[in-house]
Structure formats: structure tokens, C-alpha cells
Design a protein around this motif. Structure first.
Motif, mmCIF file in Angstrom:
data_model
loop_
_atom_site.group_PDB
_atom_site.id
_atom_site.type_symbol
_atom_site.label_atom_id
_atom_site.label_comp_id
_atom_site.label_asym_id
_atom_site.label_seq_id
_atom_site.Cartn_x
_atom_site.Cartn_y
_atom_site.Cartn_z
ATOM 1 N N ILE A 166 0.838 -1.204 0.000
ATOM 2 C CA ILE A 166 0.000 0.000 0.000
ATOM 3 C C ILE A 166 0.872 1.253 0.000
ATOM 4 N N VAL A 167 1.937 1.223 0.813
ATOM 5 C CA VAL A 167 2.858 2.364 0.845
ATOM 6 C C VAL A 167 3.502 2.562 -0.523
ATOM 7 N N ALA A 168 3.890 1.440 -1.158
ATOM 8 C CA ALA A 168 4.504 1.538 -2.487
ATOM 9 C C ALA A 168 3.505 2.080 -3.504
ATOM 10 N N GLY A 169 2.227 1.705 -3.364
ATOM 11 C CA GLY A 169 1.205 2.235 -4.274
ATOM 12 C C GLY A 169 1.045 3.729 -4.134
ATOM 13 N N LEU A 170 1.133 4.223 -2.910
ATOM 14 C CA LEU A 170 1.053 5.666 -2.705
ATOM 15 C C LEU A 170 2.289 6.360 -3.272
ATOM 16 N N THR A 171 3.445 5.680 -3.132
ATOM 17 C CA THR A 171 4.675 6.249 -3.659
ATOM 18 C C THR A 171 4.634 6.304 -5.185
ATOM 19 N N ALA A 172 3.920 5.347 -5.795
ATOM 20 C CA ALA A 172 3.853 5.291 -7.259
ATOM 21 C C ALA A 172 3.183 6.518 -7.846
ATOM 22 N N LEU A 173 2.379 7.204 -7.056
ATOM 23 C CA LEU A 173 1.733 8.424 -7.547
ATOM 24 C C LEU A 173 2.770 9.488 -7.856
ATOM 25 N N ALA A 174 3.904 9.440 -7.135
ATOM 26 C CA ALA A 174 4.960 10.420 -7.368
ATOM 27 C C ALA A 174 6.070 9.877 -8.247
ATOM 28 N N ASP A 175 6.415 8.604 -8.071
ATOM 29 C CA ASP A 175 7.535 8.016 -8.829
ATOM 30 C C ASP A 175 7.247 6.530 -9.044
ATOM 31 N N SER A 176 6.765 6.172 -10.204
ATOM 32 C CA SER A 176 6.380 4.785 -10.477
ATOM 33 C C SER A 176 7.572 3.845 -10.516
ATOM 34 N N SER A 177 8.732 4.301 -10.955
ATOM 35 C CA SER A 177 9.920 3.431 -11.035
ATOM 36 C C SER A 177 10.395 3.027 -9.651
ATOM 37 N N THR A 178 10.362 3.963 -8.702
ATOM 38 C CA THR A 178 10.765 3.656 -7.320
ATOM 39 C C THR A 178 9.797 2.678 -6.674
ATOM 40 N N GLY A 229 8.002 0.372 -8.117
ATOM 41 C CA GLY A 229 8.208 -0.975 -8.644
ATOM 42 C C GLY A 229 9.363 -1.681 -7.962
ATOM 43 N N GLY A 230 10.452 -0.957 -7.680
ATOM 44 C CA GLY A 230 11.593 -1.552 -6.996
ATOM 45 C C GLY A 230 11.266 -1.943 -5.569
ATOM 46 N N ILE A 231 10.484 -1.109 -4.897
ATOM 47 C CA ILE A 231 10.086 -1.419 -3.520
ATOM 48 C C ILE A 231 9.217 -2.671 -3.476
ATOM 49 N N LEU A 232 8.267 -2.768 -4.409
ATOM 50 C CA LEU A 232 7.382 -3.938 -4.442
ATOM 51 C C LEU A 232 8.164 -5.223 -4.683
ATOM 52 N N THR A 233 9.137 -5.165 -5.558
ATOM 53 C CA THR A 233 9.952 -6.354 -5.852
ATOM 54 C C THR A 233 10.695 -6.825 -4.604
ATOM 55 N N ILE A 234 11.327 -5.885 -3.906
ATOM 56 C CA ILE A 234 12.080 -6.236 -2.703
ATOM 57 C C ILE A 234 11.145 -6.786 -1.614
#
Length: 213
Positions: free
Chosen positions: A94-106, A108-113
Motif C-alpha cells: 500500500i505504501v509503495a502504491g502511494l509512492t507510485a503516484l509520485a515516482d512509479s519506477s521507485t 516498482g523496486g520497492i514492491l519487488t524487494i
């Protein structure tokens, strides 16, 4: 100083005894199935289990019982760990989804880890669960002392252990008793089994100060 001659340990009825002398039963013969053998012997008021010595006057109980795995506890622990891992993974997603609103590439890396870590943790939990679920029960001979330690050995023949209780108990009462037999080491992970409140188990791995959960 004169030395006392060594007296051979003989079955009742095969030697003459002075009045009041204890009639000690002989230790049972070792079954042919025994492997990973260690010495169990009484000598000079000491019970030797392999290289570990226990003064006979400190022994409080000798008994046999079936050592059973902690299957129920292992299952509950697995469920708690799984719930925690998935909760953290979904929370970070969920945090990564919120981050994707500002930077989708970042994001994606967080979700993978996050999910690689979650999968690795789940695999570890599954391996630990099956190590307990597949662990066999063991019939053991236990010797408790007045301290927190317990010596445990096993045998391929449960009757062999039952028959060892009497010679050990009577050796506690008879200062002259000596005997020597072969038994098997108990090679288990103590965290997978019920042991009681506190034990130091001889012949296992990770075997210092186990506490009952």
C-alpha cells in the motif's frame, strides 16, 4: 592405604552375599539394533552417559517416556508468522502504491524487494513447520538431577530402556554397584520436542537450557 578389590557385577543367585547386601538385578543385554552407541555405566558413585558424569546422590528421578514433537505449537507459530509476514507485505505494498503516484519506477523496486523478502520468509517458515511435523517420536530413558539438567538416551528396543531403570535406581542405594551397557544417543533438535520446564539434554543439538513455552 589398602585398595579395595574390584567386585564384578553378577546377577542375583550367582554369588554369596552378606546379610543385608542389596540384590542388584543385572543390566539388560544390548539389543542388536543399537546404533550411534554411547556408554551408560555406573562406577565409583557416578553415572556416566558418554562423556557426561552425574553424581548418583544428585539423581532425583529415573524414568522412561515418549518424547513427542511440538506439532500443535509449530502449526500455531507458523500461522502467526504467516499472518505477520503477509500483513507487513500488504502494508508495504500500500505504501509503495502511494509512492507510485509520485515516482512509479521507485514503487516498482520497492514492491519487488518486499515480495521477494516475503516469499523467502514464508519458505523458511514452511521448512521449519515440516521439520517439526515430520519429526518422529522417541522412547527415551531420562535421568533427572537435583539441578536443571536431564540426561536422555534412547534405544531401538523400548524394553531395553525399561529394564535399565531398576539397575540405575538400585545403584543409587548401593555404594558398591557398578555396571556398563551400551545405548544410543538422542540426536534431535530440542526446540521441536516437549521436554518439561528446564533441561540440559545430552547428545542433541542446541541443547542448553531449553525452556517450556
Amino acid at each position: 592405604m589398602e585398595s579395595t578389590p574390584h567386585q564384578e557385577f553378577q546377577p542375583p543367585g550367582q554369588r554369596s552375599q552378606p546379610p543385608g547386601q542389596y540384590d542388584i538385578p543385572p543390566p539388560p543385554a544390548v539389543p542388536p539394533q543399537a546404533v550411534r552407541g554411547i556408554d551408560l555405566r555406573v562406577s565409583k558413585r557416578l553415572l556416566w552417559v558418554g562423556a557426561a558424569a552425574y553424581p548418583l546422590q544428585n539423581i532425583t528421578r529415573v524414568y522412561t517416556f515418549t518424547l513427542t514433537p511440538r506439532r500443535k505449537e509449530a502449526t500455531l507459530l507458523f500461522l502467526r508468522r504467516t499472518a505477520l509476514i503477509l500483513s507487513v507485505a500488504f502494508g508495504l505494498t500500500i505504501v509503495a502504491g502511494l509512492t507510485a503516484l509520485a515516482d512509479s519506477s521507485t514503487a516498482g523496486g520497492i514492491l519487488t524487494i518486499v515480495w521477494l523478502g516475503a516469499i523467502a520468509a514464508l519458505v523458511f517458515c514452511v521448512v521449519e513447520l515440516f521439520s517439526v511435523l515430520t519429526a518422529p517420536a522417541h522412547y527415551v530413558l531420562a535421568v533427572e538431577t537435583s539441578g536443571p539438567s536431564i540426561a536422555m538416551v534412547t534405544s531401538a528396543d523400548p524394553r531395553h530402556l525399561d529394564q535399565l531403570v531398576a539397575p540405575i535406581v538400585q545403584a543409587i542405594e548401593n555404594p558398591e554397584a557398578e555396571f556398563h551397557v551400551r545405548v544410543e544417543q538422542l540426536l534431535v533438535n530440542p526446540s521441536n520436542y516437549y521436554f518439561g520446564d528446564n533441561v540440559n539434554m545430552y547428545g542433541g543439538s542446541g541443547n542448553v537450557g531449553m525452556g517450556k513455552a
